[in-house]
Structures are given as C-alpha cells and as structure tokens.
Scaffold this active site. Structure first.
Site, short mmCIF file in Angstrom:
data_model
loop_
_atom_site.label_atom_id
_atom_site.label_comp_id
_atom_site.label_asym_id
_atom_site.label_seq_id
_atom_site.Cartn_x
_atom_site.Cartn_y
_atom_site.Cartn_z
N LYS A 174 -3.96 0.10 13.96
CA LYS A 174 -5.33 0.75 13.92
C LYS A 174 -6.49 0.30 13.22
O LYS A 174 -7.61 0.02 13.58
CB LYS A 174 -5.20 2.16 13.49
CG LYS A 174 -4.60 3.02 14.47
CD LYS A 174 -4.37 4.71 14.09
CE LYS A 174 -3.79 5.40 15.14
NZ LYS A 174 -3.65 6.85 14.57
N GLY B 292 -4.31 5.86 2.03
CA GLY B 292 -4.17 4.47 2.62
C GLY B 292 -5.38 3.97 3.12
O GLY B 292 -5.44 2.83 2.90
N LYS B 293 -6.05 4.86 3.88
CA LYS B 293 -7.45 4.49 4.59
C LYS B 293 -8.24 3.78 3.14
O LYS B 293 -8.97 2.82 3.39
CB LYS B 293 -8.11 5.58 5.15
CG LYS B 293 -9.63 5.32 5.82
CD LYS B 293 -10.09 6.60 6.29
CE LYS B 293 -11.49 6.14 6.76
NZ LYS B 293 -12.04 7.26 7.63
N TYR C 141 -1.51 -0.03 10.40
CA TYR C 141 -2.17 -1.41 10.47
C TYR C 141 -2.76 -1.92 11.83
O TYR C 141 -3.75 -2.33 11.69
CB TYR C 141 -1.15 -2.38 10.05
CG TYR C 141 -0.34 -2.16 8.50
CD1 TYR C 141 -1.13 -1.85 7.64
CD2 TYR C 141 1.17 -2.16 8.50
CE1 TYR C 141 -0.72 -1.38 6.29
CE2 TYR C 141 1.62 -1.90 7.29
CZ TYR C 141 0.79 -1.68 6.33
OH TYR C 141 1.30 -1.15 4.91
N GLY D 245 -6.09 10.29 3.42
CA GLY D 245 -7.19 9.18 3.29
C GLY D 245 -6.86 8.28 2.22
O GLY D 245 -7.88 7.41 1.96
N ILE E 108 0.90 -1.17 0.08
CA ILE E 108 -0.04 -0.13 -0.08
C ILE E 108 0.86 1.16 -0.28
O ILE E 108 1.59 1.38 0.89
CB ILE E 108 -0.89 -0.08 1.31
CG1 ILE E 108 -2.17 -1.06 1.04
CG2 ILE E 108 -1.55 1.46 1.26
CD1 ILE E 108 -3.23 -1.06 1.99
N TYR E 109 1.12 1.96 -1.25
CA TYR E 109 2.11 3.34 -1.18
C TYR E 109 1.14 4.34 -1.53
O TYR E 109 0.09 4.29 -2.46
CB TYR E 109 2.71 2.81 -2.57
CG TYR E 109 3.94 1.87 -2.25
CD1 TYR E 109 4.20 1.17 -1.09
CD2 TYR E 109 4.71 1.59 -3.29
CE1 TYR E 109 5.11 0.21 -1.01
CE2 TYR E 109 5.84 0.46 -3.29
CZ TYR E 109 6.03 -0.23 -2.03
OH TYR E 109 7.00 -1.17 -1.77
N ASN F 190 9.31 0.26 10.91
CA ASN F 190 8.61 1.51 10.43
C ASN F 190 7.36 1.65 11.37
O ASN F 190 6.23 0.92 10.90
CB ASN F 190 8.15 0.80 8.88
CG ASN F 190 7.25 1.78 8.09
OD1 ASN F 190 6.84 2.95 8.58
ND2 ASN F 190 7.25 1.70 6.82
#
Length: 173
Positions: free
Chosen positions: A145, A109-110, A143, A107, A97-98, A136
C-alpha cells in the site's frame, strides 16, 4: 492519531526498545516458530547489549513512537550495504517497524513509515528498502500500500530455521 509523537531514540531508550522488541516479535511470530528458535533469535538480537551497540552505530537511526510518553512502536533504519538488485543505488534500509499489538491499525506504522521515507529523502536516497517474511501477509499488504515492490529475496535465519524474506523497495527521489 493526533497524540502520537515520533522522535529519535537515544541511549536512555535501550531498555524500552529491548522490551518492545521482545514483545512485538513474540506476539507476531511465536505461533509459527519453535520456542527454542524464538528464544535463540530474541536473546541474540534484542538484548540490551546488542541494542546499545546498534544505537551507537552512526549508520543506524532509531525512531520512537510514543503516546503520552508510552512507547507504542519504533523503527530502525540503516545505511547498510545494499542487497543484490540494488547495486550502486543510494539507499537506506528499514530494518524494523514494530508496533505493539493493541496499536496495530491505529496509525503507528503509518507515522513511522512516513518519517522513514522523509529521512530517506532528507539524506538524498534514491530507494528505501526492507525485508519481510514471505508468510506475513499483513506486513506485505502494508508495504505494498505504501508503494513498495518486490525485487528479490534473501534468507532470514531464526535459530536453526532458515526462512525466506522478500526484499521490497520504493523509490523516494
């Protein structure tokens, strides 16, 4: 973010995926690794040839995040073999996920994570999992969360440096 769109990638997206992969990986990890190791990894993993092959592989799913047709992030999912600790479990891996640097916390990544979880559910997967570099903390916090829990680790080879990725999973069904 209301103008953010998530769509499935096609072969015509390979150059853009290569470009964003190189930029985001460099921005995130260059300060922690040698230039030689970064170049070796990025040239191998983010070439257009390699990414074309990955896009054509039916076990992979690429999601594109765009704002007004501008690529701001992407995710790669894979129905790859399970790591130790998930033996016999129907699962899908989040390989990447970049998000571009100026969109982190806005938002992207979300939205990519939610779409990834939706795909896992649509495909009747019990678990969605990923590997994240142990050093990291922002990614680990993101992740966590989302409800991911650590269940193991595996080596991640960056050039000639063997690093450790934590394996994290989330039940989705």
């Amino acid at each position: 973010m209301s103008d953010l769109e998530i769509r499935f990638a096609g072969n015509d997206d390979v150059a853009a995926i290569a470009s964003i992969s190189l930029k985001t990986f460099f921005d995130t990890f260059a300060e922690y690794n040698t230039p030689e190791n970064m170049d070796s990894f990025m040239n191998d993993h983010f070439s257009e040839t390699r990414l074309s092959y990955e896009l054509e592989d039916p076990s992979n799913i690429f999601l594109i995040a765009e704002i007004e047709k501008r690529l701001v992030g992407y995710a790669k999912l894979s129905e790859s073999p399970n790591p130790n600790g998930l033996d016999g479990v129907s699962s899908i891996e989040i390989c990447r996920i970049y998000s571009i640097k100026d969109m982190i916390g806005k938002g992207v990544g979300k939205s990519l994570m939610q779409k990834s979880i939706d795909i896992a559910r649509e495909r009747n997967k019990k678990v969605i999992w990923l590997g994240v570099w142990e050093h990291n903390p922002k990614a680990v916090e993101f992740y966590t969360k989302w409800g991911f829990e650590r269940f193991g680790e595996h080596p991640f080879i960056l050039g000639d440096d063997i690093q450790t990725d934590w394996l994290m999973k989330k039940e989705v069904s």
